[in-house]
Write an enzyme that holds these catalytic residues in place. Structure first.
Site, short mmCIF file in Angstrom:
data_model
loop_
_atom_site.label_atom_id
_atom_site.label_comp_id
_atom_site.label_asym_id
_atom_site.label_seq_id
_atom_site.Cartn_x
_atom_site.Cartn_y
_atom_site.Cartn_z
N PHE A 1 0.81 -1.23 0.00
CA PHE A 1 0.00 0.00 0.00
C PHE A 1 0.84 1.27 0.00
O PHE A 1 0.34 2.34 -0.34
CB PHE A 1 -0.98 -0.02 1.18
CG PHE A 1 -0.46 0.62 2.44
CD1 PHE A 1 0.46 -0.02 3.24
CD2 PHE A 1 -0.89 1.89 2.81
CE1 PHE A 1 0.94 0.57 4.40
CE2 PHE A 1 -0.42 2.50 3.95
CZ PHE A 1 0.50 1.84 4.75
N LYS A 2 2.11 1.16 0.36
CA LYS A 2 2.93 2.38 0.40
C LYS A 2 3.08 3.01 -0.99
O LYS A 2 3.36 4.20 -1.11
CB LYS A 2 4.28 2.09 1.04
CG LYS A 2 4.14 1.83 2.53
CD LYS A 2 5.46 1.72 3.25
CE LYS A 2 5.25 1.58 4.75
NZ LYS A 2 4.69 0.25 5.13
N ASP A 3 2.87 2.21 -2.04
CA ASP A 3 2.92 2.76 -3.39
C ASP A 3 1.91 3.89 -3.60
O ASP A 3 2.15 4.83 -4.34
CB ASP A 3 2.61 1.67 -4.42
CG ASP A 3 3.75 0.67 -4.57
OD1 ASP A 3 4.92 1.06 -4.41
OD2 ASP A 3 3.46 -0.51 -4.86
N LEU B 1 3.60 6.90 -2.17
CA LEU B 1 4.95 7.23 -2.66
C LEU B 1 4.99 7.48 -4.16
O LEU B 1 5.84 8.24 -4.64
CB LEU B 1 5.95 6.15 -2.24
CG LEU B 1 6.28 6.26 -0.74
CD1 LEU B 1 7.02 5.03 -0.25
CD2 LEU B 1 7.10 7.51 -0.45
#
Ligand SMILES: *Cc1c(COP(=O)(O)O)cnc(C)c1O
Length: 465
Positions: free
Chosen positions: A109-111, A114
């Site tokens: 989920f950090k995509d 970021l």
């Protein structure tokens, strides 16, 4: 919309300045000066929007210093790298609506944050004619999402330290197979803590930091939180439209308090009428659960679990919530954080505890519970949960209210944590094509001794000016 510091020592700054600042200059965290709320009509209009259109509507309530068309382009570009047309699709499995946040380039989920942050950085640097060198340490996941966020971008070089041969083979390949000329993977002959300590030390060398215009991409950047607010609103709209229900519950596996804080902001915008108390799910590192259920925020020892991205004790975004809990009193927030730094503990009055429990409920899920729910969910629904998601699902089911849709955030693709999943269901999860492909790709990585001078020297040789 201007941004202030949780510690009050900063004159309000616009969004662009807040993004480039990351951490507030007085040591606090940045927050919008006021939180926008949305009315009935607006929600009605939002129900039918695509992810990208909704992202624009939500983000433009917080960003007024990037022109409309430019912001639209930044959003479209950020989510063009996702492989699912819905960006964050919802799939119903029994009583849970799983919000799949893992369709970005690194399958976690950090995509979502970021990819956006990388594009915003590039846009702002282009505008100011400047450049930056991003430096960070990773234990695995954040590093690859940060690298994918800025690969191939003009005016940005990125240096990511990881502990040599101490990240999983997949995590290593996800980082080292990105061979764009602006990406520098550094494997440190040491532990994650060694890498982290080196990075901290370098950031504290102010002349070095200024000379090389060092930047960070850690989870305290406001733009990351903002990008995450969007999928809460998106999921609310999809479920409200599909079920006709007006109130939903979210369950969020969390470590740094980042993801759940984005949910808190979404709830403030949409109101508690629409988003019920948030379920805060932790693994055996249960600091935040003790905080919610007992009003005890005190450091424990980090234990390793099968959900390593939540193996955290100090929750870097916690201060943002503390600020609201303390009635938006920056002085008290600063004093609280200072006292916590000294004693490793904060306690809360009865009244404050009641306030906390109006916002959250929480459960900590141990290793056995995580394995059991992965197995159980697979047997019941044929759907494979990654261990982080499993923690959230287990906690969510425990608190599910009658007649209220439960949305569980799925923060990683199960194939990223194949070993833990195999332990639960007896076989490795299916590999998405993108993960299979990296096994045959060319890799590039510098192996360095864990010494500050060695890393500084490497950065200065490869920095962009
Ligand atoms: C980072 C991460 C989390 C925790 O996110 P927070 O922002 O710390 O709440 C959960 N799951 C996965 C897979 C992650 O990478």
């Amino acid at each position: 919309m201007n941004y202030i510091s949780t510690r009050g020592g900063l004159a309000p700054v616009p969004f662009k300045v807040a993004v480039m600042m990351g951490l507030a200059t007085d040591g606090g965290l940045l927050l919008p000066e006021t939180l926008p709320t949305v009315d009935e009509q607006t929600v009605e209009f939002w129900l039918d929007l695509s992810y990208q259109r909704l992202a624009f509507e939500v983000m433009s309530m917080f960003i007024d210093d990037i022109p409309t068309e430019a912001l639209r382009r930044l959003i479209d570009k950020s989510y063009s790298t996702f492989t699912h047309p819905e960006i964050t699709p919802l799939v119903q499995q029994g009583e849970c609506h799983i919000l799949e946040l893992f369709h970005g380039p690194t399958l976690a989920f950090k995509d979502i944050a970021l990819q956006f942050l990388g594009n915003v950085f590039e846009y702002l640097l282009e505008e100011s004619g400047s450049s930056m060198n991003i430096l960070g340490a990773t234990s695995g996941d954040t590093g690859s999402a940060a690298i994918y966020g800025v690969r191939g971008k003009k005016r940005i070089n990125i240096f990511i330290l990881h502990p040599y041969k101490r990240v999983s083979p997949i995590q290593e390949l996800q980082m080292t197979t990105v061979t764009d000329p602006n990406v520098f993977n550094i494997a440190i002959r040491g532990t994650f803590d060694d890498g982290q300590a080196i990075v901290k030390n370098i950031f504290n060398d102010i002349p070095f930091k200024d000379t090389f215009r060092l930047g960070a991409v850690n989870s305290i950047n406001w733009a990351r939180i903002l990008a995450q607010v969007v999928y809460y609103v998106f999921a609310y709209c999809r479920i409200a439209k599909a079920t006709g229900k007006q109130t939903v519950t979210f369950s969020v596996p969390t470590g740094n308090f980042g993801d759940i804080f984005a949910g808190y902001i979404a709830r403030k915008m949409l109101s508690a009428k629409r988003i019920n108390r948030l379920v805060l799910a932790t693994n055996e590192n249960n600091l935040l659960t003790r905080f919610v259920m007992q009003g005890d925020y005190s450091l424990g020892k980090v234990v390793q679990t099968s959900s390593p991205s939540m193996d955290i004790q100090v929750a870097s975004n916690f201060e943002r919530y503390l600020y609201f809990l303390y009635g938006q009193d920056p002085q008290r927030t600063g004093e609280g954080m200072e006292s916590f730094a000294k004693t490793g503990r904060l306690t809360f009055s009865q009244e404050e505890q009641e306030k906390i429990r109006q916002d959250f409920v929480s459960a900590s899920v141990d290793e056995a519970g995580t394995t059991a729910i992965i197995k159980d969910f697979f047997e019941k629904h044929g759907y494979v949960l990654d261990p982080h998601t499993a923690v959230g699902v287990k906690a969510g089911l425990a608190f599910q209210g009658p007649e209220m849709p439960l949305i569980c955030l799925a923060t990683a693709h199960p194939a990223k944590f194949g070993e833990a999943v195999a332990k639960a269901i007896g076989r490795e999860p299916d590999m998405p094509e993108s993960l299979r492909a990296i096994k045959d790709m060319k890799a590039r990585c510098e192996v360095l001794d864990p010494e500050i001078a060695t890393v500084k020297n490497f950065v200065s040789l490869h920095a962009i000016y």
